[in-house]
Every structure is written in structure tokens, then in C-alpha cells.
Motif scaffolding. Sequence first.
Motif, PDB file in Angstrom:
ATOM      1  N   PRO A 130      14.128  25.572  14.180  1.00  0.00           N
ATOM      2  CA  PRO A 130      14.201  24.701  13.006  1.00  0.00           C
ATOM      3  C   PRO A 130      12.948  23.863  12.778  1.00  0.00           C
ATOM      4  CG  PRO A 130      15.871  24.126  14.661  1.00  0.00           C
ATOM      5  CD  PRO A 130      15.177  25.339  15.150  1.00  0.00           C
ATOM      6  N   SER A 131      12.153  23.619  13.827  1.00  0.00           N
ATOM      7  CA  SER A 131      11.003  22.742  13.641  1.00  0.00           C
ATOM      8  C   SER A 131       9.907  23.377  12.786  1.00  0.00           C
ATOM      9  CB  SER A 131      10.423  22.350  14.995  1.00  0.00           C
ATOM     10  OG  SER A 131      10.047  23.508  15.689  1.00  0.00           O
ATOM     11  N   TYR A 132       9.969  24.688  12.576  1.00  0.00           N
ATOM     12  CA  TYR A 132       8.958  25.302  11.718  1.00  0.00           C
ATOM     13  C   TYR A 132       9.367  25.203  10.263  1.00  0.00           C
ATOM     14  CZ  TYR A 132       7.153  27.357  16.009  1.00  0.00           C
ATOM     15  OH  TYR A 132       6.650  27.556  17.258  1.00  0.00           O
ATOM     16  N   ASN A 133       8.496  24.557   9.514  1.00  0.00           N
ATOM     17  CA  ASN A 133       8.766  24.303   8.112  1.00  0.00           C
ATOM     18  C   ASN A 133       8.087  25.396   7.282  1.00  0.00           C
ATOM     19  OD1 ASN A 133       9.016  23.125   5.586  1.00  0.00           O
ATOM     20  ND2 ASN A 133       7.347  21.658   5.949  1.00  0.00           N
ATOM     21  N   ILE A 134       8.786  26.515   7.089  1.00  0.00           N
ATOM     22  CA  ILE A 134       8.220  27.669   6.386  1.00  0.00           C
ATOM     23  C   ILE A 134       9.157  28.004   5.224  1.00  0.00           C
ATOM     24  CG2 ILE A 134       7.553  30.105   6.607  1.00  0.00           C
ATOM     25  CD1 ILE A 134       7.207  29.616   9.596  1.00  0.00           C
ATOM     26  N   PRO A 135       8.689  28.325   4.038  1.00  0.00           N
ATOM     27  CA  PRO A 135       7.305  28.550   3.662  1.00  0.00           C
ATOM     28  C   PRO A 135       6.474  27.270   3.595  1.00  0.00           C
ATOM     29  CG  PRO A 135       8.731  28.736   1.729  1.00  0.00           C
ATOM     30  CD  PRO A 135       9.625  28.580   2.913  1.00  0.00           C
ATOM     31  N   THR A 136       5.163  27.456   3.820  1.00  0.00           N
ATOM     32  CA  THR A 136       4.240  26.347   3.722  1.00  0.00           C
ATOM     33  C   THR A 136       2.876  26.871   3.283  1.00  0.00           C
ATOM     34  OG1 THR A 136       3.386  24.399   4.897  1.00  0.00           O
ATOM     35  CG2 THR A 136       3.521  26.445   6.150  1.00  0.00           C
ATOM     36  N   ARG A 137       1.881  26.004   3.309  1.00  0.00           N
ATOM     37  CA  ARG A 137       0.530  26.411   2.904  1.00  0.00           C
ATOM     38  C   ARG A 137      -0.480  25.985   3.962  1.00  0.00           C
ATOM     39  NH1 ARG A 137       0.362  23.471  -2.881  1.00  0.00           N
ATOM     40  NH2 ARG A 137       1.341  21.901  -1.575  1.00  0.00           N
ATOM     41  N   ILE A 138      -1.544  26.784   4.055  1.00  0.00           N
ATOM     42  CA  ILE A 138      -2.716  26.393   4.841  1.00  0.00           C
ATOM     43  C   ILE A 138      -3.845  26.233   3.832  1.00  0.00           C
ATOM     44  CG2 ILE A 138      -4.415  27.152   6.544  1.00  0.00           C
ATOM     45  CD1 ILE A 138      -2.138  28.556   8.036  1.00  0.00           C
ATOM     46  N   LEU A 139      -4.410  25.038   3.795  1.00  0.00           N
ATOM     47  CA  LEU A 139      -5.508  24.763   2.855  1.00  0.00           C
ATOM     48  C   LEU A 139      -6.813  25.142   3.534  1.00  0.00           C
ATOM     49  CD1 LEU A 139      -6.793  23.609   0.324  1.00  0.00           C
ATOM     50  CD2 LEU A 139      -6.070  21.347   1.032  1.00  0.00           C
ATOM     51  N   GLN A 140      -7.525  26.088   2.948  1.00  0.00           N
ATOM     52  CA  GLN A 140      -8.777  26.555   3.549  1.00  0.00           C
ATOM     53  C   GLN A 140      -9.954  25.969   2.785  1.00  0.00           C
ATOM     54  OE1 GLN A 140      -7.166  30.794   3.420  1.00  0.00           O
ATOM     55  NE2 GLN A 140      -8.439  30.881   5.232  1.00  0.00           N
ATOM     56  N   GLU A 141     -10.661  25.076   3.455  1.00  0.00           N
ATOM     57  CA  GLU A 141     -11.851  24.480   2.859  1.00  0.00           C
ATOM     58  C   GLU A 141     -13.037  25.437   3.004  1.00  0.00           C
ATOM     59  OE1 GLU A 141     -11.535  19.832   3.967  1.00  0.00           O
ATOM     60  OE2 GLU A 141     -11.120  21.211   5.622  1.00  0.00           O
ATOM     61  N   PRO A 142     -14.023  25.334   2.087  1.00  0.00           N
ATOM     62  CA  PRO A 142     -15.215  26.158   2.280  1.00  0.00           C
ATOM     63  C   PRO A 142     -15.878  25.838   3.622  1.00  0.00           C
ATOM     64  CG  PRO A 142     -15.529  24.545   0.501  1.00  0.00           C
ATOM     65  CD  PRO A 142     -14.094  24.484   0.897  1.00  0.00           C
ATOM     66  N   ARG A 143     -16.395  26.877   4.254  1.00  0.00           N
ATOM     67  CA  ARG A 143     -17.087  26.813   5.560  1.00  0.00           C
ATOM     68  C   ARG A 143     -16.127  26.729   6.751  1.00  0.00           C
ATOM     69  NH1 ARG A 143     -19.438  23.849   1.933  1.00  0.00           N
ATOM     70  NH2 ARG A 143     -18.640  21.847   2.657  1.00  0.00           N
ATOM     71  N   TRP A 175      -2.970  19.851   7.334  1.00  0.00           N
ATOM     72  CA  TRP A 175      -3.528  18.640   6.717  1.00  0.00           C
ATOM     73  C   TRP A 175      -4.333  17.804   7.713  1.00  0.00           C
ATOM     74  CZ3 TRP A 175      -4.134  17.505   1.801  1.00  0.00           C
ATOM     75  CH2 TRP A 175      -4.499  16.201   1.458  1.00  0.00           C
ATOM     76  N   ASP A 176      -3.800  17.634   8.919  1.00  0.00           N
ATOM     77  CA  ASP A 176      -4.465  16.772   9.913  1.00  0.00           C
ATOM     78  C   ASP A 176      -5.744  17.387  10.467  1.00  0.00           C
ATOM     79  OD1 ASP A 176      -2.411  14.998   9.582  1.00  0.00           O
ATOM     80  OD2 ASP A 176      -1.305  15.652  11.372  1.00  0.00           O
ATOM     81  N   LEU A 177      -5.986  18.647  10.178  1.00  0.00           N
ATOM     82  CA  LEU A 177      -7.194  19.309  10.689  1.00  0.00           C
ATOM     83  C   LEU A 177      -8.282  19.429   9.618  1.00  0.00           C
ATOM     84  CD1 LEU A 177      -5.432  22.194  12.680  1.00  0.00           C
ATOM     85  CD2 LEU A 177      -6.617  20.230  13.685  1.00  0.00           C
ATOM     86  N   LEU A 178      -7.987  18.994   8.386  1.00  0.00           N
ATOM     87  CA  LEU A 178      -8.974  19.150   7.299  1.00  0.00           C
ATOM     88  C   LEU A 178     -10.208  18.298   7.546  1.00  0.00           C
ATOM     89  CD1 LEU A 178      -6.681  19.034   4.118  1.00  0.00           C
ATOM     90  CD2 LEU A 178      -7.693  21.065   5.205  1.00  0.00           C
ATOM     91  N   ALA A 179     -11.354  18.800   7.099  1.00  0.00           N
ATOM     92  CA  ALA A 179     -12.593  18.027   7.187  1.00  0.00           C
ATOM     93  C   ALA A 179     -12.581  16.885   6.181  1.00  0.00           C
ATOM     94  CB  ALA A 179     -13.804  18.932   6.929  1.00  0.00           C
ATOM     95  N   GLU A 180     -12.082  17.155   4.972  1.00  0.00           N
ATOM     96  CA  GLU A 180     -12.204  16.175   3.892  1.00  0.00           C
ATOM     97  C   GLU A 180     -10.896  16.020   3.114  1.00  0.00           C
ATOM     98  OE1 GLU A 180     -15.598  17.789   1.670  1.00  0.00           O
ATOM     99  OE2 GLU A 180     -16.899  16.485   2.851  1.00  0.00           O
ATOM    100  N   PRO A 181      -9.819  15.538   3.789  1.00  0.00           N
ATOM    101  CA  PRO A 181      -8.551  15.385   3.056  1.00  0.00           C
ATOM    102  C   PRO A 181      -8.678  14.410   1.889  1.00  0.00           C
ATOM    103  CG  PRO A 181      -8.452  14.297   5.203  1.00  0.00           C
ATOM    104  CD  PRO A 181      -9.708  15.109   5.192  1.00  0.00           C
ATOM    105  N   TYR A 182      -9.596  13.443   1.998  1.00  0.00           N
ATOM    106  CA  TYR A 182      -9.737  12.436   0.932  1.00  0.00           C
ATOM    107  C   TYR A 182     -10.173  13.050  -0.384  1.00  0.00           C
ATOM    108  CZ  TYR A 182     -14.458  12.906   2.759  1.00  0.00           C
ATOM    109  OH  TYR A 182     -15.646  13.423   3.202  1.00  0.00           O
ATOM    110  N   VAL A 183     -10.858  14.201  -0.329  1.00  0.00           N
ATOM    111  CA  VAL A 183     -11.253  14.861  -1.580  1.00  0.00           C
ATOM    112  C   VAL A 183     -10.013  15.143  -2.425  1.00  0.00           C
ATOM    113  CG1 VAL A 183     -12.144  17.046  -2.533  1.00  0.00           C
ATOM    114  CG2 VAL A 183     -13.370  15.865  -0.685  1.00  0.00           C
ATOM    115  N   PHE A 184      -8.928  15.588  -1.747  1.00  0.00           N
ATOM    116  CA  PHE A 184      -7.704  15.931  -2.478  1.00  0.00           C
ATOM    117  C   PHE A 184      -6.893  14.679  -2.793  1.00  0.00           C
ATOM    118  CE2 PHE A 184      -9.009  19.361   0.380  1.00  0.00           C
ATOM    119  CZ  PHE A 184      -9.417  20.270  -0.582  1.00  0.00           C
ATOM    120  N   GLU A 185      -6.951  13.696  -1.889  1.00  0.00           N
ATOM    121  CA  GLU A 185      -6.243  12.440  -2.163  1.00  0.00           C
ATOM    122  C   GLU A 185      -6.828  11.769  -3.404  1.00  0.00           C
ATOM    123  OE1 GLU A 185      -6.824  10.815   1.713  1.00  0.00           O
ATOM    124  OE2 GLU A 185      -4.973  11.695   2.488  1.00  0.00           O
TER     125      GLU A 185
END
Length: 262
Positions: A169-182, A216-226
Motif C-alpha cells: 500500500p505504501s506505493y502511490n501508483i500511478p504517479t509521475r517522475i519529473l525529468q529535468e534537463p541534464r 520531488w525531493d531529488l529535483l535540482a530546481e523544484p522552485y522553478v515549478f513552484e
Amino acid sequence: MAHHLSVRDALQLFRVASLPPDFYYIPNFISEEEEASILQKIPAQRWISLSHRRLQAHPSTLTKNNTLLTAPLPPYLVNPVVERFKAIDIFANTPHKEPNHVLINEYRRGQGIMPHEDGGAYAPVVATVSLGAPICLEISRKPASREDENGATLQEPADTPPSLPLSTPSYNIPTRILQEPRSLLITTGSAYTELLHGIAPLEVDEDLGSATVANWDLLAEPYVFEESGRRNERDTRISLTYRDVLKVSSAASKVFGGLGKR
Ligand SMILES: O=C(O)CCC(=O)C(=O)O
Ligand SMILES: [Fe+2]
């Protein structure tokens, strides 16, 4: 006393913890200069146009029975990316110990790829370098399938409870992985064999945040989307997907092996 982190331990810092093992997301895997240099070297004459994206295969497309006619990858796909893979042992357990095939996909604004699995032609490791612009990869479960009395595979509706082990149950699927350039995304283990991935053909990825984006917690620049209202206005995004094709054949073995069998 100095503490040394093994490569394997270090990689765990980049695991997408909310998903079944194993997805790893490494932001800024290459620099802006390296990204620009690769983008400029992708050969314009090699694109194969499909209805919702275009793609090219290096060194070549697989044969009908999923065999790769071996040839070196072009240098711009090897250096620095494959060199860096070796430093973190990504392909250490695949048959050829390094990628021998790269698919380059290009998605313009509004384009995508249907949910799918990458299947048995490859060792179950894909390493995806993203270039150009951010995009969301959608992660979903495979519909459970069963055989009917004639042996044909029946697909169950997507909302059928999935089989273990992914039903934890702890896996929240479907979900998304946001892929930043580089960035680099590594897909292996049950993430490779038991889940589907795809890209919705959208002009905007919406409602981006820690509850809706698994990495989300691994993104380089989450603030860009915020700062942009939790939205990502799509722009052209290119991916390099590195794989180890299991069946390979050399030009020489094709000619001489073929003659020998006659
Ligand atoms: O572009 C991507 O990140 C996904 C591409 C993909 O799934 C594939 O080529 O099999
Ligand atoms: Fe794929």
C-alpha cells in the motif's frame, strides 16, 4: 576517521524512495556545456518520424529478432555519459557490462509516448539522459493478465488489484517522475519488469508538487515549478536511452557463421 561511501551506497541517496525498486534520479548528471554539445551533434538526417514523436537508434535499429549488429556507439554518446556510468557501476551486472544501444527520442510540445514496458530484448536496466526541457514520465502498473482456456492472454481492466509484490500500500501508483534537463533516470529491477512508463501528450504538466511527483525531493530546481504555478510549459525535450541489448551479432559472424551452416 574517514568514512568512505561505496558507489552502491552513494547511489541509494538518489533512489526514488516512494516507488518500487528501483528508480534512481540524479539531477545535473551532465553540465550545460555537455548538454549543448550533445544536442548539437545529434545527426539531423537520422530522425525517423512517428505520429507523436521522432526517434533515432544508434548504432542501428535492432533486427526483426531483436539482435543488434554490433558497432561502436558514436563518440558524442560515449563521452562523457558512458564514462560516467562506469564510475557508478550502472551496467556492471548486465551481459556486456556497458550499454551497446541508444535510442534518441524527441518530443515537441504536446507530444508523448503511450504507456509501455521496454521488454526482453534488453538487460533490465535503462539509463535515460534528458536534454532540452523538463517533462513528466508517467508511471503505472501493468494490467494484471491471465490466460484463458485457449492459452490467449486476457488483459484485465487497469483498476483490477495488481499482483504482488507491487501491491504494497505504501506505493502511490500511478504517479509521475519529473525529468529535468541534464538529469539521469535509471530504471531497473521491478521498476523495469513490473511497471509501465509513458509520456502524456500534453502542452503543460500541471499540479506539480511533492504529493504528485515521486522524485520531488531529488529535483535540482523544484522552485522553478513552484514559482510558475506548479506548472511546466512543455518545450522540445530529447531523451537518450542507454541499454544493453542481449543478443548481438558481429558483421563477421554473420557472414562466416552463415556460410559455415550451409
Ligand atoms: O523519452 C523517454 O524518457 C522514454 C522513452 C522510452 O520509454 C523508450 O524509448 O522506450
Ligand atoms: Fe520505454
